[in-house]
Design a protein around this motif. Structure first.
Motif, PDB file in Angstrom:
ATOM      1  N   ALA A 149       0.838  -1.204   0.000  1.00  0.00           N
ATOM      2  CA  ALA A 149       0.000   0.000   0.000  1.00  0.00           C
ATOM      3  C   ALA A 149       0.873   1.254   0.000  1.00  0.00           C
ATOM      4  CB  ALA A 149      -0.923   0.009   1.212  1.00  0.00           C
ATOM      5  N   GLU A 150       0.288   2.340  -0.483  1.00  0.00           N
ATOM      6  CA  GLU A 150       0.992   3.627  -0.522  1.00  0.00           C
ATOM      7  C   GLU A 150       0.178   4.666   0.236  1.00  0.00           C
ATOM      8  OE1 GLU A 150       1.710   4.740  -4.514  1.00  0.00           O
ATOM      9  OE2 GLU A 150       3.135   3.113  -4.917  1.00  0.00           O
ATOM     10  N   ILE A 151       0.869   5.623   0.865  1.00  0.00           N
ATOM     11  CA  ILE A 151       0.213   6.701   1.614  1.00  0.00           C
ATOM     12  C   ILE A 151       0.313   7.990   0.801  1.00  0.00           C
ATOM     13  CG2 ILE A 151       0.156   8.019   3.752  1.00  0.00           C
ATOM     14  CD1 ILE A 151       1.556   5.676   5.115  1.00  0.00           C
ATOM     15  N   ASN A 152      -0.838   8.606   0.526  1.00  0.00           N
ATOM     16  CA  ASN A 152      -0.861   9.869  -0.203  1.00  0.00           C
ATOM     17  C   ASN A 152      -0.470  11.020   0.723  1.00  0.00           C
ATOM     18  OD1 ASN A 152      -1.745   8.657  -2.610  1.00  0.00           O
ATOM     19  ND2 ASN A 152      -3.892   8.777  -1.950  1.00  0.00           N
ATOM     20  N   ASP A 153      -0.224  12.187   0.119  1.00  0.00           N
ATOM     21  CA  ASP A 153       0.187  13.352   0.906  1.00  0.00           C
ATOM     22  C   ASP A 153      -0.898  13.818   1.869  1.00  0.00           C
ATOM     23  OD1 ASP A 153       2.648  13.397  -0.248  1.00  0.00           O
ATOM     24  OD2 ASP A 153       2.113  14.864  -1.811  1.00  0.00           O
ATOM     25  N   ASP A 154      -2.180  13.498   1.568  1.00  0.00           N
ATOM     26  CA  ASP A 154      -3.264  13.906   2.460  1.00  0.00           C
ATOM     27  C   ASP A 154      -3.553  12.874   3.540  1.00  0.00           C
ATOM     28  OD1 ASP A 154      -4.379  11.903   0.958  1.00  0.00           O
ATOM     29  OD2 ASP A 154      -6.105  13.059   0.256  1.00  0.00           O
ATOM     30  N   GLY A 155      -2.745  11.795   3.611  1.00  0.00           N
ATOM     31  CA  GLY A 155      -2.908  10.794   4.656  1.00  0.00           C
ATOM     32  C   GLY A 155      -3.774   9.616   4.278  1.00  0.00           C
ATOM     33  N   THR A 156      -4.426   9.648   3.130  1.00  0.00           N
ATOM     34  CA  THR A 156      -5.230   8.507   2.697  1.00  0.00           C
ATOM     35  C   THR A 156      -4.316   7.384   2.217  1.00  0.00           C
ATOM     36  OG1 THR A 156      -5.444   9.471   0.485  1.00  0.00           O
ATOM     37  CG2 THR A 156      -7.204   9.935   2.068  1.00  0.00           C
ATOM     38  N   ILE A 157      -4.809   6.146   2.338  1.00  0.00           N
ATOM     39  CA  ILE A 157      -4.022   4.961   1.981  1.00  0.00           C
ATOM     40  C   ILE A 157      -4.605   4.316   0.731  1.00  0.00           C
ATOM     41  CG2 ILE A 157      -3.288   2.676   2.748  1.00  0.00           C
ATOM     42  CD1 ILE A 157      -3.436   3.674   5.602  1.00  0.00           C
ATOM     43  N   VAL A 158      -3.744   4.017  -0.244  1.00  0.00           N
ATOM     44  CA  VAL A 158      -4.145   3.315  -1.462  1.00  0.00           C
ATOM     45  C   VAL A 158      -3.562   1.908  -1.409  1.00  0.00           C
ATOM     46  CG1 VAL A 158      -4.099   3.316  -3.979  1.00  0.00           C
ATOM     47  CG2 VAL A 158      -4.155   5.487  -2.737  1.00  0.00           C
ATOM     48  N   THR A 159      -4.452   0.899  -1.371  1.00  0.00           N
ATOM     49  CA  THR A 159      -3.996  -0.491  -1.284  1.00  0.00           C
ATOM     50  C   THR A 159      -3.618  -1.018  -2.664  1.00  0.00           C
ATOM     51  OG1 THR A 159      -6.247  -1.328  -1.532  1.00  0.00           O
ATOM     52  CG2 THR A 159      -5.476  -0.890   0.715  1.00  0.00           C
ATOM     53  N   VAL A 160      -3.056  -2.225  -2.689  1.00  0.00           N
ATOM     54  CA  VAL A 160      -2.629  -2.842  -3.949  1.00  0.00           C
ATOM     55  C   VAL A 160      -3.820  -3.070  -4.857  1.00  0.00           C
ATOM     56  CG1 VAL A 160      -1.540  -4.862  -4.977  1.00  0.00           C
ATOM     57  CG2 VAL A 160      -0.653  -3.933  -2.836  1.00  0.00           C
ATOM     58  N   SER A 161      -4.932  -3.546  -4.306  1.00  0.00           N
ATOM     59  CA  SER A 161      -6.116  -3.820  -5.130  1.00  0.00           C
ATOM     60  C   SER A 161      -6.662  -2.546  -5.740  1.00  0.00           C
ATOM     61  CB  SER A 161      -7.189  -4.495  -4.282  1.00  0.00           C
ATOM     62  OG  SER A 161      -7.555  -3.675  -3.185  1.00  0.00           O
ATOM     63  N   GLU A 162      -6.565  -1.429  -5.026  1.00  0.00           N
ATOM     64  CA  GLU A 162      -7.068  -0.154  -5.542  1.00  0.00           C
ATOM     65  C   GLU A 162      -6.143   0.398  -6.621  1.00  0.00           C
ATOM     66  OE1 GLU A 162      -9.374   1.569  -1.599  1.00  0.00           O
ATOM     67  OE2 GLU A 162      -7.236   1.949  -1.865  1.00  0.00           O
ATOM     68  N   LYS A 163      -4.835   0.042  -6.536  1.00  0.00           N
ATOM     69  CA  LYS A 163      -3.894   0.537  -7.546  1.00  0.00           C
ATOM     70  C   LYS A 163      -3.998  -0.232  -8.856  1.00  0.00           C
ATOM     71  CE  LYS A 163      -0.165   0.144  -5.027  1.00  0.00           C
ATOM     72  NZ  LYS A 163       1.287   0.202  -4.717  1.00  0.00           N
ATOM     73  N   THR A 164      -4.490  -1.496  -8.780  1.00  0.00           N
ATOM     74  CA  THR A 164      -4.582  -2.323  -9.979  1.00  0.00           C
ATOM     75  C   THR A 164      -5.792  -1.925 -10.806  1.00  0.00           C
ATOM     76  OG1 THR A 164      -3.606  -4.160  -8.747  1.00  0.00           O
ATOM     77  CG2 THR A 164      -4.713  -4.685 -10.835  1.00  0.00           C
ATOM     78  N   LEU A 165      -5.575  -1.614 -12.072  1.00  0.00           N
ATOM     79  CA  LEU A 165      -6.664  -1.208 -12.955  1.00  0.00           C
ATOM     80  C   LEU A 165      -7.218  -2.406 -13.685  1.00  0.00           C
ATOM     81  CD1 LEU A 165      -5.097   1.994 -14.530  1.00  0.00           C
ATOM     82  CD2 LEU A 165      -6.837   1.888 -12.765  1.00  0.00           C
ATOM     83  N   SER A 166      -8.501  -2.437 -13.951  1.00  0.00           N
ATOM     84  CA  SER A 166      -9.116  -3.506 -14.742  1.00  0.00           C
ATOM     85  C   SER A 166      -8.738  -3.332 -16.205  1.00  0.00           C
ATOM     86  CB  SER A 166     -10.633  -3.450 -14.578  1.00  0.00           C
ATOM     87  OG  SER A 166     -11.127  -2.214 -15.036  1.00  0.00           O
ATOM     88  N   PRO A 167      -8.750  -4.458 -17.037  1.00  0.00           N
ATOM     89  CA  PRO A 167      -8.353  -4.376 -18.442  1.00  0.00           C
ATOM     90  C   PRO A 167      -9.169  -3.386 -19.246  1.00  0.00           C
ATOM     91  CG  PRO A 167      -8.476  -6.671 -17.733  1.00  0.00           C
ATOM     92  CD  PRO A 167      -9.027  -5.850 -16.628  1.00  0.00           C
ATOM     93  N   ALA A 168     -10.440  -3.223 -18.858  1.00  0.00           N
ATOM     94  CA  ALA A 168     -11.312  -2.334 -19.646  1.00  0.00           C
ATOM     95  C   ALA A 168     -11.031  -0.876 -19.378  1.00  0.00           C
ATOM     96  CB  ALA A 168     -12.778  -2.643 -19.342  1.00  0.00           C
ATOM     97  N   SER A 169     -10.321  -0.604 -18.286  1.00  0.00           N
ATOM     98  CA  SER A 169     -10.095   0.798 -17.924  1.00  0.00           C
ATOM     99  C   SER A 169      -8.649   1.176 -18.178  1.00  0.00           C
ATOM    100  CB  SER A 169     -10.456   1.025 -16.450  1.00  0.00           C
ATOM    101  OG  SER A 169      -9.692   0.178 -15.631  1.00  0.00           O
ATOM    102  N   ASN A 170      -8.222   1.073 -19.422  1.00  0.00           N
ATOM    103  CA  ASN A 170      -6.866   1.466 -19.789  1.00  0.00           C
ATOM    104  C   ASN A 170      -6.663   2.946 -19.573  1.00  0.00           C
ATOM    105  OD1 ASN A 170      -5.965  -1.092 -20.717  1.00  0.00           O
ATOM    106  ND2 ASN A 170      -7.172  -0.814 -22.588  1.00  0.00           N
ATOM    107  N   LYS A 171      -5.467   3.303 -19.179  1.00  0.00           N
ATOM    108  CA  LYS A 171      -5.145   4.705 -18.985  1.00  0.00           C
ATOM    109  C   LYS A 171      -5.065   5.410 -20.332  1.00  0.00           C
ATOM    110  CE  LYS A 171      -2.554   4.035 -14.712  1.00  0.00           C
ATOM    111  NZ  LYS A 171      -1.271   4.225 -14.025  1.00  0.00           N
TER     112      LYS A 171
END
Length: 447
Positions: free
Chosen positions: A347-369
């Protein structure tokens, strides 16, 4: 004809329904516009006990004798002091009631005169005298011409510092009209002492000789005014902006009480400490605070505020510093150990203190950047250029065929819907015409 009548009846029914709905909405609006009992409530008014005493004569209104039946003041009152503009009163049965005020409340002290000062208690031989050599020993008011009654109001602030008394000489003559409430003063937070000093002249006749007697009297009472809120306002030391609960600042903060001087405020500071089990939270201090205090060193500060008069409590947390682990600790409510475990698991901690987990960082195939989509398009275009004009033409034709196919599908849906509506309309018309014809034939056969 019958069809026409049915049509007219249908229109009339629809119009009646619309009119009913319109009238209903107007009625609701009228009800909502009426003032509520809360907004047009009656004015609260608190009447003080007069605590009237006989102070003798020329004693600086310091003597405190009870009013007996032989006293010229026995059995009647000069008037009543009362207070308005407060939100709530506490300790109202005590000798010093406390009035709570909110924002925009304006507490006002009034005096209502119940007597004709030239004919006290209806007696022409009793009146308020002009006390030309009056002084007040309790308030330290030097000898002066008090006139016909002197009102004295003294305010003490939150540091219990007595302010200079406000003096209204000749008060009963210049300020008060019998039967009406007369405003004395607008009041702010603090403690108040009020005294009305006056002298009564009594005329008696002995063997056609008039004799005048003079007696001094005093009405005295105390009360307190407190803000009813339970708020403290932390401000960024550098930007001067107000910091809300769970705010983060690298600059530190200071406290503003917004003139609520009688709140109990405590501040607890927590920091990270290296221990046997790694980093843990540690309380560095938990102490009373006051307005203007500044806090610059790194840590999580918990500000606790209590209003002892309303028993309400408020709590705010502010983080001073730039440590992401402490930001997350304050923002998420998780323990240091829980946050560390999440970080170990990716997991990663944002500058505002919120936490982004591994599952939240992983994008689904349909949602390409967007960057990935752009890269795919660029590669396709490069391939097309490498394979020559014939391949580019094939791609263009495929695109055109896809657009044509989509357009044809849309037109087909619209055409099918239109046909269905037309067939339904014709069917209904045939049913109506057949029914009408049968009714006509039946009527003619009966004739």
């Amino acid at each position: 004809m019958k069809g026409t009548k049915i049509h007219h009846r249908l229109l009339s029914a629809i119009s009646a329904l619309l009119l009913t709905l319109t009238i209903g909405s107007v009625t609701v609006s009228a009800e909502e516009s009426k003032p509520s009992s809360e907004s047009s409530g009656t004015l609260q008014r608190y009447y003080f006990d007069d605590n009237l005493v006989n102070t003798g004569l020329d004693t600086g209104y310091s003597q405190k004798d009870i009013i007996t039946k032989d006293d010229p003041h026995f059995g009647w009152e000069l008037g009543k002091f009362n207070l308005t503009g407060y939100t709530r009163v506490t300790d109202e049965d005590s000798a010093q009631p406390v009035f709570l005020k909110n924002v925009n409340d304006k507490l006002t002290l009034w005096f209502k005169l119940d007597q004709n000062i030239d004919k006290l208690d209806g007696d022409e031989n009793k009146k308020i005298s002009d006390d030309s050599n009056g002084y007040d020993e309790y308030f330290g008011v030097r000898e002066d011409d008090f006139g016909r009654g002197t009102l004295i109001v003294r305010h003490s602030d939150y540091q219990n510092k007595n302010q200079k008394p406000v003096i209204y000489n000749d008060y009963l003559t210049s300020k008060v009209t019998k039967g009406s409430d007369t405003k004395v003063e607008l009041l702010e937070e603090g403690d108040y002492e009020v005294a009305l000093d006056y002298e009564i002249e009594t005329t008696s006749k002995v063997m056609l000789i008039s004799k005048k007697n003079y007696t001094n009297y005093r009405i005295f009472f105390r009360f307190s005014v407190r803000n009813g809120n339970c708020m403290v306002y932390p401000f960024d030391i550098k930007t001067k902006e107000e910091l809300t609960n769970t705010s983060i600042t690298p600059n530190g903060f200071y406290l503003d009480l917004a003139k609520s001087r009688y709140l109990d405020i405590n501040i607890k500071k927590e920091v990270l400490k290296e221990g046997a089990e790694g980093l843990t939270e540690d309380v560095r201090f938990n102490a009373p605070a006051k307005e203007g205090n500044k806090y610059k060193s790194e840590g999580i500060y918990t500000i606790s505020v209590k209003n002892k008069y309303t028993e309400q409590q408020t709590e705010k947390k502010i983080y001073v510093g730039d440590n992401n682990l402490l930001k997350a600790y304050m923002t998420t409510g998780l323990s240091i150990r829980e946050i560390q475990n999440k970080v170990r698991n990716g997991a990663e901690i944002n500058d505002d203190g919120t936490i982004v987990t591994v599952s939240e960082k992983t994008l689904s195939p349909a949602s390409n950047k967007p960057e990935e989509v752009s890269e795919i398009k660029t590669k396709a275009a490069s391939t097309a250029r490498a394979e020559g004009p014939s391949n580019v033409e094939v791609i263009s034709k495929s695109k055109a065929q896809a657009e044509t196919s989509e357009h044809d599908t849309t037109n087909f849906i619209i055409f099918g819907t239109s046909c269905f509506i037309l067939i339904a309309a014709i069917s209904v018309s045939l049913i109506v015409i057949t029914k009408s014809r049968k009714q006509t034939e039946k009527a003619e056969s009966e004739k």
